[in-house]
Design a protein around this motif. Structure first.
Motif, short mmCIF file in Angstrom:
data_model
loop_
_atom_site.label_atom_id
_atom_site.label_comp_id
_atom_site.label_asym_id
_atom_site.label_seq_id
_atom_site.Cartn_x
_atom_site.Cartn_y
_atom_site.Cartn_z
N HIS A 297 0.84 -1.19 0.00
CA HIS A 297 0.00 0.00 0.00
C HIS A 297 0.88 1.24 0.00
O HIS A 297 1.85 1.32 0.75
CB HIS A 297 -0.90 0.02 1.24
N VAL A 298 0.51 2.21 -0.84
CA VAL A 298 1.27 3.45 -0.95
C VAL A 298 0.31 4.62 -0.78
O VAL A 298 -0.71 4.69 -1.46
CB VAL A 298 1.98 3.55 -2.33
N SER A 299 0.64 5.52 0.15
CA SER A 299 -0.16 6.72 0.39
C SER A 299 0.75 7.94 0.26
O SER A 299 1.84 7.95 0.82
CB SER A 299 -0.76 6.71 1.79
N VAL A 300 0.29 8.96 -0.43
CA VAL A 300 1.08 10.17 -0.61
C VAL A 300 1.11 10.98 0.68
O VAL A 300 0.09 11.13 1.36
CB VAL A 300 0.53 11.03 -1.77
N VAL A 301 2.29 11.49 1.00
CA VAL A 301 2.49 12.38 2.15
C VAL A 301 3.25 13.58 1.62
O VAL A 301 4.35 13.44 1.09
CB VAL A 301 3.33 11.70 3.26
N GLU A 302 2.67 14.75 1.74
CA GLU A 302 3.35 15.96 1.29
C GLU A 302 2.89 17.14 2.13
O GLU A 302 1.91 17.03 2.86
CB GLU A 302 3.10 16.22 -0.20
N ARG A 303 3.62 18.24 2.03
CA ARG A 303 3.21 19.44 2.76
C ARG A 303 1.79 19.80 2.33
O ARG A 303 1.49 19.86 1.15
CB ARG A 303 4.18 20.57 2.47
N GLY A 304 0.94 20.00 3.32
CA GLY A 304 -0.46 20.30 3.03
C GLY A 304 -1.33 19.05 3.00
O GLY A 304 -2.55 19.15 3.02
N ARG A 305 -0.72 17.86 2.92
CA ARG A 305 -1.47 16.59 2.89
C ARG A 305 -0.74 15.55 3.74
O ARG A 305 -0.22 14.57 3.23
CB ARG A 305 -1.60 16.08 1.46
N PRO A 306 -0.69 15.73 5.07
CA PRO A 306 0.05 14.80 5.93
C PRO A 306 -0.80 13.64 6.46
O PRO A 306 -0.40 12.97 7.40
CB PRO A 306 0.50 15.70 7.07
N ASP A 307 -1.97 13.40 5.87
CA ASP A 307 -2.94 12.46 6.43
C ASP A 307 -2.38 11.07 6.74
O ASP A 307 -2.68 10.50 7.78
CB ASP A 307 -4.15 12.32 5.52
N ALA A 308 -1.57 10.51 5.84
CA ALA A 308 -1.05 9.15 6.06
C ALA A 308 -0.13 9.10 7.27
O ALA A 308 -0.11 8.11 8.00
CB ALA A 308 -0.34 8.64 4.80
N LEU A 309 0.62 10.16 7.52
CA LEU A 309 1.47 10.22 8.73
C LEU A 309 0.61 10.48 9.96
O LEU A 309 0.84 9.89 11.02
CB LEU A 309 2.52 11.31 8.60
N ALA A 310 -0.36 11.38 9.85
CA ALA A 310 -1.24 11.68 10.99
C ALA A 310 -1.98 10.42 11.43
O ALA A 310 -2.12 10.17 12.63
CB ALA A 310 -2.22 12.79 10.61
N GLU A 311 -2.42 9.62 10.48
CA GLU A 311 -3.11 8.37 10.79
C GLU A 311 -2.20 7.42 11.57
O GLU A 311 -2.61 6.81 12.55
CB GLU A 311 -3.56 7.71 9.48
N TYR A 312 -0.94 7.32 11.16
CA TYR A 312 0.01 6.46 11.87
C TYR A 312 0.25 6.97 13.29
O TYR A 312 0.25 6.20 14.25
CB TYR A 312 1.34 6.37 11.11
N LEU A 313 0.46 8.28 13.45
CA LEU A 313 0.72 8.83 14.77
C LEU A 313 -0.47 8.61 15.71
O LEU A 313 -0.27 8.32 16.89
CB LEU A 313 1.01 10.33 14.68
N ALA A 314 -1.67 8.74 15.21
CA ALA A 314 -2.87 8.65 16.04
C ALA A 314 -3.31 7.21 16.30
O ALA A 314 -4.13 6.97 17.18
CB ALA A 314 -4.02 9.42 15.40
N SER A 315 -2.76 6.24 15.57
CA SER A 315 -3.18 4.84 15.76
C SER A 315 -2.61 4.29 17.06
O SER A 315 -1.55 4.68 17.51
CB SER A 315 -2.71 3.99 14.58
N ALA A 316 -3.36 3.39 17.65
CA ALA A 316 -2.94 2.80 18.94
C ALA A 316 -1.87 1.77 18.76
O ALA A 316 -1.62 1.24 17.77
CB ALA A 316 -4.14 2.18 19.64
#
Length: 185
Positions: free
Chosen positions: A166-185
Motif C-alpha cells: 500500500h502506498v499513500s502520498v504524504v506531502e506538505r499540506g497533505r500529511p494524512d497518512a502520517l497523521a493516521e500512523y501517529l494517532a493509531s494505537a
C-alpha cells in the motif's frame, strides 16, 4: 509512478531530508495534545545514548508518546538491517513509534520487518516524478508546468499487508497518512 522498491534515488541532501521530515511531522501532529518535534536530539537509554535525526512527542490516552524518526540517504533501497537498528533504538528508548524516511525505497525484507514491528516507512521522491503526460515524440520525462503546483519533494508512506503493498502520498499540506500512523494505537 515508481514502485516502493524501484531504484531511483531522490536528489535531496541529508539536512534537507531531515527538514522535510520535521515539516511533515509538524503538520501531521497538529491535532495531537502537547505535540512537539525536536531535530537531532540525543536520546539517553539504559544502554547508551543515540543521536536521533528527529523525535516527536505527544500525549494521548493518558500516555506520553515518543516517536523516533531516522532519515536514510542510501545508494540502494533500504535493507531489513536498517529497520532492525531503528526497532532496537525504539525498544531501548522506550518509544512507542518509529518512522524511517528514505531517499531510495525499501527492500521487501525491510517492508516485512517494519510491518511486524510497527514502524512506518516513508519514501521521499522528487515531486516531478508524479507528473505524467502522453506524447508520441517524448525525448525524456517532461518537466511539470508551473500551474500543476507540484512540490519539489513528496513522500510515499509504504506498508505491506500479506502480499499487497500500500502506498499513500504524504506531502506538505497533505500529511494524512502520517497523521493516521501517529494517532493509531
Amino acid at each position: 509512478m515508481l514502485g516502493p522498491s524501484s531504484d531511483h534515488r531522490a536528489r535531496i541532501d541529508g539536512s534537507e531530508l531531515e527538514r522535510l521530515a520535521v515539516d511533515l511531522l509538524i503538520e501531521a501532529g497538529q491535532g495531537l495534545t502537547d505535540f512537539r518535534v525536536e531535530h537531532r536530539e540525543a536520546v539517553k537509554t539504559l544502554d547508551g545514548q543515540y543521536q536521533i535525526d528527529v523525535t516527536a512527542r505527544f500525549r494521548a490516552l493518558d500516555v506520553d508518546f515518543l516517536v523516533l524518526v531516522e532519515c536514510k540517504d542510501h545508494v540502494r533501497p533500504v535493507e531489513r538491517e536498517d529497520v532492525q537498528v531503528l526497532a532496537d533504538k525504539k525498544r531501548a528508548a522506550g518509544a512507542q513509534k518509529a518512522i524511517l524516511f528514505a531517499t531510495n525505497g525499501f527492500q521487501r525484507g525491510a517492508l516485512e520487518y517494519a510491518r511486524v514491528h510497527g514502524i512506518a516507512l516513508v519514501r521521499v521522491l522528487e515531486g516531478s516524478l508524479t507528473y505524467e503526460t502522453r506524447s508520441t515524440f517524448q525525448a525524456g520525462p517532461p518537466a511539470p508546468p508551473p500551474w500543476a503546483n507540484i512540490q519539489l519533494f513528496i513522500g510515499q508512506r509504504i506498508s505491506i499487508d500479506g502480499t499487497s503493498i500500500h502506498v499513500s502520498v504524504v506531502e506538505r499540506g497533505r500529511p494524512d497518512a502520517l497523521a493516521e500512523y501517529l494517532a493509531s494505537a
